[in-house]
Design an enzyme around this catalytic site. Structure first.
Site, mmCIF file in Angstrom:
data_model
loop_
_atom_site.group_PDB
_atom_site.id
_atom_site.type_symbol
_atom_site.label_atom_id
_atom_site.label_comp_id
_atom_site.label_asym_id
_atom_site.label_seq_id
_atom_site.Cartn_x
_atom_site.Cartn_y
_atom_site.Cartn_z
ATOM 1 N NE ARG A 83 7.587 1.686 -12.146
ATOM 2 C CZ ARG A 83 8.210 0.654 -12.795
ATOM 3 N NH1 ARG A 83 8.054 0.577 -14.211
ATOM 4 N NH2 ARG A 83 9.103 -0.103 -12.246
ATOM 5 N NE ARG A 92 5.715 -2.967 -11.880
ATOM 6 C CZ ARG A 92 6.568 -3.504 -12.261
ATOM 7 N NH1 ARG A 92 7.076 -3.732 -13.588
ATOM 8 N NH2 ARG A 92 7.453 -3.914 -11.477
ATOM 9 C CG ASP A 95 7.543 -2.192 -16.380
ATOM 10 O OD1 ASP A 95 8.486 -1.306 -16.075
ATOM 11 O OD2 ASP A 95 7.899 -3.217 -16.590
ATOM 12 C CG ASP A 97 9.989 -3.820 -19.331
ATOM 13 O OD1 ASP A 97 10.785 -2.935 -18.765
ATOM 14 O OD2 ASP A 97 9.443 -4.655 -18.725
#
Length: 158
Positions: A83, A92, A95, A97
């Protein structure tokens, strides 16, 4: 503490990116994967440039790591898998989260829980509903958001 992570990828071998990311998440200290959503292919959302489709999923964890420590570990996984943060919402390789945590709310410069944009993102709400079919989990209700969001760009992958 139970916590849900959202994973997304749209560069390189997307399936392998998710698999490697999940493998590294499973190996985090004091952390156990409890459940994994289906994988969905989704159209890019709120992006600054032309991008390919994403693969997205959610994973439910049990962890003894504090939220900031977990975020730091996730950022390390992202970087290890290539990344590079060139632009906001740029393409990307992976990712990760932090979305919601059981009994956890926080707002710091680097982390907000629950994630502030869950309710407007079908690519999060659809896999999240795999983990919580009644659209409520870990003390977080998203039933109204799930009903209201446009899910037309979210497709079950394979």
């Amino acid at each position: 503490m139970k916590i849900v992570l959202g994973l997304g990828t749209n560069l390189g071998d997307r399936e392998d990116n998710l698999a490697q990311g999940l493998d590294r998440i499973e190996k985090l200290p004091k952390t156990q994967v409890l459940a994994l959503s289906n994988v969905y292919e989704t159209e890019p959302f709120d992006v600054p440039d032309e991008q390919g489709a994403y693969l997205n999923c959610c994973v439910l964890l049990e962890t003894q790591l504090e939220p900031q420590a977990l975020l730091d570990k996730c950022l390390t996984i992202e970087k290890a898998l290539g990344r590079v943060r060139k632009s906001y919402h740029g393409a990307r390789t992976l990712d990760i989260d932090l979305l919601i945590g059981e009994g956890v709310t926080c707002q710091t410069e680097t982390l907000t829980l629950p994630h502030p944009h869950i309710r407007e993102r079908a690519f999060v709400l659809v896999p999240l509903s795999d983990l919580f079919p009644l659209h409520e989990g870990l003390g977080y209700s998203f039933h109204d958001a799930f009903e209201a969001v446009d899910k037309s760009g979210v497709y079950l992958y394979k």
